[in-house]
Write a protein that holds these residues in place. Structure first.
Motif, PDB file in Angstrom:
ATOM      1  N   ARG A 118       0.847  -1.191   0.000  1.00 44.78           N
ATOM      2  CA  ARG A 118       0.000   0.000   0.000  1.00 44.78           C
ATOM      3  C   ARG A 118       0.882   1.240   0.000  1.00 44.78           C
ATOM      4  O   ARG A 118       1.912   1.272   0.670  1.00 44.78           O
ATOM      5  CB  ARG A 118      -0.936   0.008   1.209  1.00 44.78           C
ATOM      6  N   TYR A 119       0.439   2.231  -0.748  1.00 47.56           N
ATOM      7  CA  TYR A 119       1.178   3.493  -0.877  1.00 47.56           C
ATOM      8  C   TYR A 119       0.249   4.634  -0.469  1.00 47.56           C
ATOM      9  O   TYR A 119      -0.918   4.680  -0.871  1.00 47.56           O
ATOM     10  CB  TYR A 119       1.634   3.673  -2.333  1.00 47.56           C
ATOM     11  N   GLU A 120       0.774   5.557   0.339  1.00 43.52           N
ATOM     12  CA  GLU A 120       0.024   6.754   0.707  1.00 43.52           C
ATOM     13  C   GLU A 120       0.872   7.982   0.425  1.00 43.52           C
ATOM     14  O   GLU A 120       2.076   7.993   0.711  1.00 43.52           O
ATOM     15  CB  GLU A 120      -0.357   6.742   2.190  1.00 43.52           C
ATOM     16  N   GLY A 121       0.259   8.999  -0.139  1.00 44.08           N
ATOM     17  CA  GLY A 121       0.970  10.240  -0.424  1.00 44.08           C
ATOM     18  C   GLY A 121       0.154  11.445   0.002  1.00 44.08           C
ATOM     19  O   GLY A 121      -1.086  11.424  -0.057  1.00 44.08           O
ATOM     20  N   LYS A 144       1.460  -5.723   3.886  1.00 42.93           N
ATOM     21  CA  LYS A 144       0.313  -6.453   4.413  1.00 42.93           C
ATOM     22  C   LYS A 144       0.803  -7.529   5.383  1.00 42.93           C
ATOM     23  O   LYS A 144       1.669  -8.329   5.049  1.00 42.93           O
ATOM     24  CB  LYS A 144      -0.471  -7.090   3.272  1.00 42.93           C
ATOM     25  N   VAL A 145       0.255  -7.521   6.579  1.00 46.09           N
ATOM     26  CA  VAL A 145       0.651  -8.477   7.621  1.00 46.09           C
ATOM     27  C   VAL A 145      -0.573  -9.284   8.017  1.00 46.09           C
ATOM     28  O   VAL A 145      -1.622  -8.708   8.356  1.00 46.09           O
ATOM     29  CB  VAL A 145       1.229  -7.746   8.851  1.00 46.09           C
ATOM     30  N   ARG A 152      -3.744  -6.764   8.417  1.00 41.58           N
ATOM     31  CA  ARG A 152      -3.555  -5.334   8.644  1.00 41.58           C
ATOM     32  C   ARG A 152      -2.347  -4.871   7.846  1.00 41.58           C
ATOM     33  O   ARG A 152      -1.551  -5.683   7.353  1.00 41.58           O
ATOM     34  CB  ARG A 152      -3.359  -5.031  10.130  1.00 41.58           C
ATOM     35  N   TYR A 153      -2.216  -3.556   7.720  1.00 42.90           N
ATOM     36  CA  TYR A 153      -1.098  -2.972   6.997  1.00 42.90           C
ATOM     37  C   TYR A 153      -0.147  -2.321   7.983  1.00 42.90           C
ATOM     38  O   TYR A 153      -0.569  -1.549   8.844  1.00 42.90           O
ATOM     39  CB  TYR A 153      -1.601  -1.938   5.982  1.00 42.90           C
ATOM     40  N   GLN A 154       1.128  -2.657   7.850  1.00 44.76           N
ATOM     41  CA  GLN A 154       2.168  -2.158   8.757  1.00 44.76           C
ATOM     42  C   GLN A 154       3.102  -1.233   7.988  1.00 44.76           C
ATOM     43  O   GLN A 154       3.676  -1.610   6.967  1.00 44.76           O
ATOM     44  CB  GLN A 154       2.953  -3.332   9.348  1.00 44.76           C
ATOM     45  N   ARG A 155       3.258  -0.008   8.482  1.00 44.55           N
ATOM     46  CA  ARG A 155       4.141   0.948   7.807  1.00 44.55           C
ATOM     47  C   ARG A 155       5.594   0.580   8.061  1.00 44.55           C
ATOM     48  O   ARG A 155       5.990   0.344   9.196  1.00 44.55           O
ATOM     49  CB  ARG A 155       3.869   2.362   8.311  1.00 44.55           C
ATOM     50  N   PHE A 156       6.385   0.541   6.989  1.00 41.86           N
ATOM     51  CA  PHE A 156       7.799   0.206   7.139  1.00 41.86           C
ATOM     52  C   PHE A 156       8.727   1.298   6.603  1.00 41.86           C
ATOM     53  O   PHE A 156       9.935   1.218   6.787  1.00 41.86           O
ATOM     54  CB  PHE A 156       8.123  -1.131   6.460  1.00 41.86           C
ATOM     55  N   PHE A 157       8.149   2.320   5.957  1.00 44.11           N
ATOM     56  CA  PHE A 157       8.999   3.419   5.506  1.00 44.11           C
ATOM     57  C   PHE A 157       8.144   4.660   5.330  1.00 44.11           C
ATOM     58  O   PHE A 157       7.012   4.611   4.864  1.00 44.11           O
ATOM     59  CB  PHE A 157       9.691   3.101   4.179  1.00 44.11           C
ATOM     60  N   LEU A 237      10.099 -13.336   0.103  1.00 43.75           N
ATOM     61  CA  LEU A 237      10.459 -13.424  -1.306  1.00 43.75           C
ATOM     62  C   LEU A 237       9.396 -12.807  -2.199  1.00 43.75           C
ATOM     63  O   LEU A 237       9.701 -12.297  -3.278  1.00 43.75           O
ATOM     64  CB  LEU A 237      10.678 -14.896  -1.693  1.00 43.75           C
ATOM     65  N   SER A 238       8.126 -12.832  -1.750  1.00 42.98           N
ATOM     66  CA  SER A 238       7.063 -12.226  -2.553  1.00 42.98           C
ATOM     67  C   SER A 238       7.218 -10.719  -2.650  1.00 42.98           C
ATOM     68  O   SER A 238       6.687 -10.086  -3.558  1.00 42.98           O
ATOM     69  CB  SER A 238       5.698 -12.564  -1.961  1.00 42.98           C
ATOM     70  N   LEU A 239       7.925 -10.118  -1.676  1.00 41.93           N
ATOM     71  CA  LEU A 239       8.140  -8.671  -1.689  1.00 41.93           C
ATOM     72  C   LEU A 239       9.333  -8.265  -2.532  1.00 41.93           C
ATOM     73  O   LEU A 239       9.519  -7.090  -2.817  1.00 41.93           O
ATOM     74  CB  LEU A 239       8.351  -8.156  -0.256  1.00 41.93           C
ATOM     75  N   TRP A 240      10.157  -9.240  -2.908  1.00 42.17           N
ATOM     76  CA  TRP A 240      11.377  -8.914  -3.630  1.00 42.17           C
ATOM     77  C   TRP A 240      11.077  -8.801  -5.111  1.00 42.17           C
ATOM     78  O   TRP A 240      10.267  -9.535  -5.673  1.00 42.17           O
ATOM     79  CB  TRP A 240      12.415  -9.998  -3.414  1.00 42.17           C
ATOM     80  N   LYS A 241      11.715  -7.870  -5.764  1.00 38.26           N
ATOM     81  CA  LYS A 241      11.652  -7.791  -7.221  1.00 38.26           C
ATOM     82  C   LYS A 241      12.992  -7.274  -7.724  1.00 38.26           C
ATOM     83  O   LYS A 241      13.718  -6.590  -6.997  1.00 38.26           O
ATOM     84  CB  LYS A 241      10.512  -6.882  -7.687  1.00 38.26           C
ATOM     85  N   PRO A 242      13.358  -7.620  -8.959  1.00 39.92           N
ATOM     86  CA  PRO A 242      14.659  -7.178  -9.472  1.00 39.92           C
ATOM     87  C   PRO A 242      14.787  -5.670  -9.402  1.00 39.92           C
ATOM     88  O   PRO A 242      13.849  -4.932  -9.639  1.00 39.92           O
ATOM     89  CB  PRO A 242      14.638  -7.690 -10.927  1.00 39.92           C
ATOM     90  N   ARG A 243      15.940  -5.221  -9.066  1.00 41.86           N
ATOM     91  CA  ARG A 243      16.205  -3.791  -8.931  1.00 41.86           C
ATOM     92  C   ARG A 243      16.688  -3.229 -10.267  1.00 41.86           C
ATOM     93  O   ARG A 243      17.679  -3.690 -10.811  1.00 41.86           O
ATOM     94  CB  ARG A 243      17.270  -3.544  -7.854  1.00 41.86           C
TER      95      ARG A 243
END
Length: 360
Positions: A118-121, A144-145, A152-157, A237-243
């Motif tokens: 989730r993204y909030e701006g 998402k946790v 629930r959604y946990q803010r990490f940054f 691993l589901s959160l990882w994507k090539p940089r």
């Protein structure tokens, strides 16, 4: 418009807003002080009615005064943003929209954000600083946790992302990151870390059992820790994507720079651009911000992501007066002024390099 003129123009708004701030804080304090008595009266009422098994309803009713307090304080914050921050920004020649932020697609185009569920701006600010047009916004990223009570959604940054349009171009893309933090913000997934820790402890305990000759318990230990680690590993691993963008780290000469930053890009081009003078300018920029930041320089754009910023959040416990407004004004423009100085220095270097006058 000079800063003194800006502050003088807003002076008429200070008295009514300060009265509103004091009133809301007094009401908030009263609601919070009355909450224990409210909870006690509800409990006695439930007991008198002989109601049992209604703990959830009781907790919901008890939460009404604190919830109302938070809602009213949120309204006060929004009011201060519209009545103070927006006029301040417009007087500086900027456009400020508190309820909007940078669109998610635009923010992700920086290449500096990790994947998020989730993204909030909010707090979209745009305009010009020196020769540079810019757009910026505060943002928050959530994962998402899943818990036994649901999802629930946990803010990490959280941070502020700046996008600058430049009158000069970088020959190769270069990324900067806080030392040891990785080329994108957010760091490693906590789930992935927990999964690897579970594997490590499983192997360690299995090794100890094997060394002691207790081999009967090995299948149970290995199988148990494997099952324990599997959900964390799969989620991480589901959160990882090539940089995208440069991944090769560039080692530079400046000890002060290396203690603060990791640089990524083409080895030759990065060393041409990140001369000792440019490294010194980046160190000064970091010290002036007082916060870690990530940056990407490519073609005619510079992206700067500053961690942990909430630029326009008013301090509700600070009296509204000319001194407070002057402090807000300095805080809101500090990042932009420092970025302008740094980008101008880099632009001058690039122009000199084109004429054959650049270098270390």
């Amino acid at each position: 418009m000079e800063r003194e003129e800006i502050l003088a123009a807003l002076e008429a708004k200070l008295a009514p807003l300060e009265a509103q701030r004091k009133r809301e804080l007094l009401l908030a304090g009263a609601f919070l002080l009355l909450t224990p008595f409210w909870a006690y009266l509800l409990l006695k009422a439930f007991q008198a009615m002989g109601a049992r098994g209604l703990g959830s309803l009781w907790a919901l009713l008890v939460a009404i005064p604190p919830g109302l307090t938070l809602w009213r304080l949120g309204v006060l914050r929004s009011t201060l943003k519209w009545e103070l921050t927006k006029p301040l920004a417009e007087a500086l020649g900027f456009t400020y929209l508190p309820a909007l932020g940078l669109p998610q697609a635009e923010a992700e185009a920086s290449g500096l954000l990790p994947r998020a569920d989730r993204y909030e701006g909010e707090d979209l600010l745009e305009g010009r600083v020196g020769p540079f047009a810019f757009r910026s916004g505060d943002l928050a990223l959530y994962r998402k946790v899943r818990t036994k009570n649901g999802t629930r959604y946990q803010r990490f940054f959280s941070g502020t992302l700046y996008r600058f349009a430049l009158p000069f171009a970088f020959p190769q893309e270069i990324r900067l990151a806080p030392q040891g933090a990785g080329v994108r913000a957010g760091g490693a997934s906590p789930a992935l870390v927990l999964g690897f820790l579970a594997v490590f402890w499983g192997l360690l305990i299995a090794g100890l059992l094997f060394a002691e000759g207790e081999r009967e318990g090995l299948p149970l230990v290995v199988g148990g820790f494997a099952l324990l680690s599997l959900p964390f590993l799969l989620y991480g691993l589901s959160l990882w994507k090539p940089r995208a963008g440069p991944k090769e780290r560039v080692v530079l000469e400046s000890g002060a720079f290396e203690r603060l930053f990791d640089a990524y890009g083409d080895q030759i081009e990065a060393r041409k651009l990140l001369t000792p003078r440019v490294q010194e300018a980046l160190v000064e920029f970091r010290q002036a911000l007082g916060k870690p930041f990530w940056a990407a320089f490519r073609e005619n754009e510079a992206w700067i992501l500053v961690q942990g910023r909430n630029r326009f959040e008013p301090n509700l416990f600070r009296p509204l007066n000319q001194g407070t407004l002057a402090t807000y004004l300095r805080a809101w423009t500090k990042d932009l002024e420092e970025a302008r100085r740094f980008l101008e220095a880099m632009g001058l270097f690039l122009e000199a390099a084109k004429r054959g006058k650049g270098g270390g």
